[in-house]
Scaffold this motif. Structure first.
Motif, PDB file in Angstrom:
ATOM      1  N   LEU A 125       0.808  -1.216   0.000  1.00  0.00           N
ATOM      2  CA  LEU A 125       0.000   0.000   0.000  1.00  0.00           C
ATOM      3  C   LEU A 125       0.841   1.266   0.000  1.00  0.00           C
ATOM      4  N   SER A 126       2.141   1.130   0.150  1.00  0.00           N
ATOM      5  CA  SER A 126       3.046   2.284   0.093  1.00  0.00           C
ATOM      6  C   SER A 126       3.823   2.326  -1.213  1.00  0.00           C
ATOM      7  N   ASN A 127       3.590   1.370  -2.081  1.00  0.00           N
ATOM      8  CA  ASN A 127       4.299   1.276  -3.354  1.00  0.00           C
ATOM      9  C   ASN A 127       3.465   1.943  -4.439  1.00  0.00           C
ATOM     10  N   PRO A 128       4.004   2.947  -5.147  1.00  0.00           N
ATOM     11  CA  PRO A 128       3.206   3.627  -6.172  1.00  0.00           C
ATOM     12  C   PRO A 128       2.661   2.697  -7.247  1.00  0.00           C
ATOM     13  N   ALA A 129       3.395   1.635  -7.571  1.00  0.00           N
ATOM     14  CA  ALA A 129       2.948   0.721  -8.619  1.00  0.00           C
ATOM     15  C   ALA A 129       1.959  -0.319  -8.119  1.00  0.00           C
ATOM     16  N   LEU A 130       1.933  -0.583  -6.806  1.00  0.00           N
ATOM     17  CA  LEU A 130       1.102  -1.657  -6.262  1.00  0.00           C
ATOM     18  C   LEU A 130      -0.075  -1.160  -5.432  1.00  0.00           C
ATOM     19  N   ALA A 131      -0.122   0.131  -5.136  1.00  0.00           N
ATOM     20  CA  ALA A 131      -1.181   0.638  -4.250  1.00  0.00           C
ATOM     21  C   ALA A 131      -2.564   0.430  -4.856  1.00  0.00           C
ATOM     22  N   MET A 132      -2.773   0.893  -6.086  1.00  0.00           N
ATOM     23  CA  MET A 132      -4.096   0.768  -6.695  1.00  0.00           C
ATOM     24  C   MET A 132      -4.454  -0.688  -7.008  1.00  0.00           C
ATOM     25  N   PRO A 133      -3.537  -1.532  -7.539  1.00  0.00           N
ATOM     26  CA  PRO A 133      -3.893  -2.949  -7.680  1.00  0.00           C
ATOM     27  C   PRO A 133      -4.255  -3.619  -6.359  1.00  0.00           C
ATOM     28  N   SER A 134      -3.576  -3.244  -5.270  1.00  0.00           N
ATOM     29  CA  SER A 134      -3.912  -3.817  -3.965  1.00  0.00           C
ATOM     30  C   SER A 134      -5.314  -3.411  -3.536  1.00  0.00           C
ATOM     31  N   ILE A 135      -5.670  -2.155  -3.784  1.00  0.00           N
ATOM     32  CA  ILE A 135      -7.022  -1.685  -3.460  1.00  0.00           C
ATOM     33  C   ILE A 135      -8.049  -2.404  -4.315  1.00  0.00           C
ATOM     34  N   ALA A 136      -7.732  -2.628  -5.593  1.00  0.00           N
ATOM     35  CA  ALA A 136      -8.663  -3.311  -6.489  1.00  0.00           C
ATOM     36  C   ALA A 136      -8.924  -4.742  -6.019  1.00  0.00           C
ATOM     37  N   ILE A 137      -7.890  -5.420  -5.570  1.00  0.00           N
ATOM     38  CA  ILE A 137      -8.065  -6.790  -5.077  1.00  0.00           C
ATOM     39  C   ILE A 137      -8.893  -6.792  -3.796  1.00  0.00           C
ATOM     40  N   TYR A 138      -8.660  -5.819  -2.929  1.00  0.00           N
ATOM     41  CA  TYR A 138      -9.438  -5.728  -1.698  1.00  0.00           C
ATOM     42  C   TYR A 138     -10.922  -5.506  -1.996  1.00  0.00           C
ATOM     43  N   VAL A 139     -11.220  -4.563  -2.900  1.00  0.00           N
ATOM     44  CA  VAL A 139     -12.619  -4.273  -3.230  1.00  0.00           C
ATOM     45  C   VAL A 139     -13.271  -5.486  -3.883  1.00  0.00           C
ATOM     46  N   THR A 140     -12.527  -6.199  -4.724  1.00  0.00           N
ATOM     47  CA  THR A 140     -13.061  -7.420  -5.344  1.00  0.00           C
ATOM     48  C   THR A 140     -13.433  -8.433  -4.279  1.00  0.00           C
ATOM     49  N   TRP A 141     -12.535  -8.646  -3.320  1.00  0.00           N
ATOM     50  CA  TRP A 141     -12.801  -9.608  -2.251  1.00  0.00           C
ATOM     51  C   TRP A 141     -14.010  -9.196  -1.416  1.00  0.00           C
ATOM     52  N   LYS A 142     -14.099  -7.920  -1.091  1.00  0.00           N
ATOM     53  CA  LYS A 142     -15.164  -7.470  -0.203  1.00  0.00           C
ATOM     54  C   LYS A 142     -16.544  -7.538  -0.865  1.00  0.00           C
ATOM     55  N   GLY A 143     -16.625  -7.199  -2.145  1.00  0.00           N
ATOM     56  CA  GLY A 143     -17.935  -7.158  -2.795  1.00  0.00           C
ATOM     57  C   GLY A 143     -18.344  -8.428  -3.495  1.00  0.00           C
ATOM     58  N   LEU A 144     -17.508  -9.453  -3.442  1.00  0.00           N
ATOM     59  CA  LEU A 144     -17.758 -10.665  -4.208  1.00  0.00           C
ATOM     60  C   LEU A 144     -19.067 -11.342  -3.809  1.00  0.00           C
ATOM     61  N   GLY A 145     -19.394 -11.338  -2.524  1.00  0.00           N
ATOM     62  CA  GLY A 145     -20.595 -12.028  -2.070  1.00  0.00           C
ATOM     63  C   GLY A 145     -21.864 -11.497  -2.696  1.00  0.00           C
ATOM     64  N   PHE A 146     -21.942 -10.195  -2.907  1.00  0.00           N
ATOM     65  CA  PHE A 146     -23.143  -9.603  -3.511  1.00  0.00           C
ATOM     66  C   PHE A 146     -23.324 -10.083  -4.947  1.00  0.00           C
ATOM     67  N   TYR A 147     -22.246 -10.086  -5.710  1.00  0.00           N
ATOM     68  CA  TYR A 147     -22.344 -10.499  -7.108  1.00  0.00           C
ATOM     69  C   TYR A 147     -22.560 -12.003  -7.227  1.00  0.00           C
ATOM     70  N   ILE A 148     -22.058 -12.774  -6.276  1.00  0.00           N
ATOM     71  CA  ILE A 148     -22.341 -14.209  -6.274  1.00  0.00           C
ATOM     72  C   ILE A 148     -23.840 -14.450  -6.129  1.00  0.00           C
ATOM     73  N   LEU A 149     -24.490 -13.693  -5.261  1.00  0.00           N
ATOM     74  CA  LEU A 149     -25.942 -13.841  -5.095  1.00  0.00           C
ATOM     75  C   LEU A 149     -26.687 -13.499  -6.382  1.00  0.00           C
ATOM     76  N   LEU A 150     -26.229 -12.469  -7.103  1.00  0.00           N
ATOM     77  CA  LEU A 150     -26.868 -12.126  -8.377  1.00  0.00           C
ATOM     78  C   LEU A 150     -26.757 -13.283  -9.366  1.00  0.00           C
ATOM     79  N   TYR A 151     -25.578 -13.877  -9.447  1.00  0.00           N
ATOM     80  CA  TYR A 151     -25.394 -15.002 -10.368  1.00  0.00           C
ATOM     81  C   TYR A 151     -26.161 -16.242  -9.907  1.00  0.00           C
ATOM     82  N   LEU A 152     -26.228 -16.463  -8.601  1.00  0.00           N
ATOM     83  CA  LEU A 152     -27.005 -17.607  -8.099  1.00  0.00           C
ATOM     84  C   LEU A 152     -28.477 -17.474  -8.488  1.00  0.00           C
ATOM     85  N   ALA A 153     -29.008 -16.255  -8.403  1.00  0.00           N
ATOM     86  CA  ALA A 153     -30.396 -16.042  -8.822  1.00  0.00           C
ATOM     87  C   ALA A 153     -30.552 -16.275 -10.321  1.00  0.00           C
TER      88      ALA A 153
END
Length: 325
Positions: free
Chosen positions: A182-210
């Motif tokens: 999170l302190s690396n200019p090249a890795l900060a935004m990819p790290s945030i993107a992976i975190y957001v993907t992990w956190k919101g995954l459950g909602f999109y899984i429910l959409l696909y399950l439906a």
């Protein structure tokens, strides 16, 4: 000849027209009926949500467009202050501000990583959860827990894992990046993107399950009869069968990613390092609230809205396709 005349005379009137009494003329429905439809009661039930949309979304958006053309600033209610008209100056400043341009590049990097990961992982996991029998409810709840958990709590866990002296760096040892994730200019935004993907995954899984519940099981049986394996069934039956859900997931993930604010604000201390994790919404907050330039912040917001609309249209055009009649 007489048959032709009888067929013409007995033809039903065109849709939306009413035969006039005593003549062959027709007239259009009243204007009120054309506006409200044949069942105006539907507008009564829709009115509360319509008022909500106008008050919460439409009015603020229109007011933001208005502010973007002025040197606007907030004042006490009833105060008479001068807010000069500046035309497109705020937009010109936004397009020439390196900080703003960098924020749009940052959110572009975020979307390139987050949106495909969200679609692929949520569809694969939903397909797996849809096919298993044991522990199905437990696994569904497990994937959904991060989504409903407060961001502050999950970010604390993420910092514990990916901080300078975090668990991940201790496991990697000499292979750990320096500076850290999170302190690396090249890795900060990819790290945030992976975190957001992990956190919101459950909602999109429910959409696909439906969506998977609407895919006929006969299609899988037919594909299996033709000798198709699991991968072939997934590509030929599952993926086309959930295409409407995929368009929805793409749109929601894009809108959520474009409105990124909490994660860079908490994970990287407000857009660091070197502004490489700053998002347009974070700049809107800094310019409009902290620095007192709401007109300039509104211009950035309008540009962001237009960009999201263009991306959403392209997604619907090339992924959604057209419904076959």
């Amino acid at each position: 000849m007489s048959t032709s005349v009888r067929g013409t005379a007995g033809a039903p009137p065109a849709a939306g027209t009413t035969p006039a009494a005593g003549s062959g003329r027709t007239h259009r429905p009243p204007l009120i009926q054309r506006i409200l439809g044949t069942n105006p009661l539907g507008w009564l039930f829709s009115a509360p949500y319509l008022v909500f949309v106008i008050a919460i979304f439409a009015f603020p958006l229109c007011f933001a467009v208005y502010m973007s053309f002025f040197d606007y600033f907030f004042a006490a209610p009833g105060a008479n202050v001068d807010r000069p008209f500046v035309g497109f100056d705020n937009y010109i400043q936004a397009f020439t501000d390196p900080q703003v341009l960098q924020s749009f590049v940052n959110v572009g990097i975020f979307l390139i990583i987050n949106v495909p990961l969200t679609v692929i992982l949520s569809l694969l996991l939903a397909s797996g959860l849809n096919s298993i029998v044991r522990f199905r409810t437990f696994l569904r709840v497990s994937y959904y827990v991060p989504y409903v958990t407060a961001s502050v709590a999950t970010i604390a866990v993420w910092l514990f894992l990916f901080g300078q002296n975090g668990l991940v760096n201790q496991i990697l040892g000499p292979l750990a990046p320096s500076p850290s994730w999170l302190s690396n200019p090249a890795l900060a935004m990819p790290s945030i993107a992976i975190y957001v993907t992990w956190k919101g995954l459950g909602f999109y899984i429910l959409l696909y399950l439906a969506a998977l519940q609407n895919v006929p099981t006969e299609l899988y049986e037919s594909a299996a009869t033709d000798g198709a394996g699991k991968i072939r069934q997934f590509m030929s039956v599952t993926v086309p069968g959930v295409r409407p859900a995929t368009v929805l997931v793409l749109l929601l993930a894009t809108i959520t990613g474009a409105n990124l604010f909490t994660e860079p604000y908490l994970l990287t201390g407000g857009g660091g390092p070197e502004g490489r994790s700053a998002s347009p919404v974070l700049l809107i907050y800094q310019q409009g609230i902290q620095q007192g330039h709401p007109g300039y912040a509104s211009a950035i917001g309008v540009i962001l809205v237009i960009g999201v609309l263009i991306i959403g249209w392209l997604q619907n055009r090339f992924v959604g396709g057209r419904n076959e009649s």
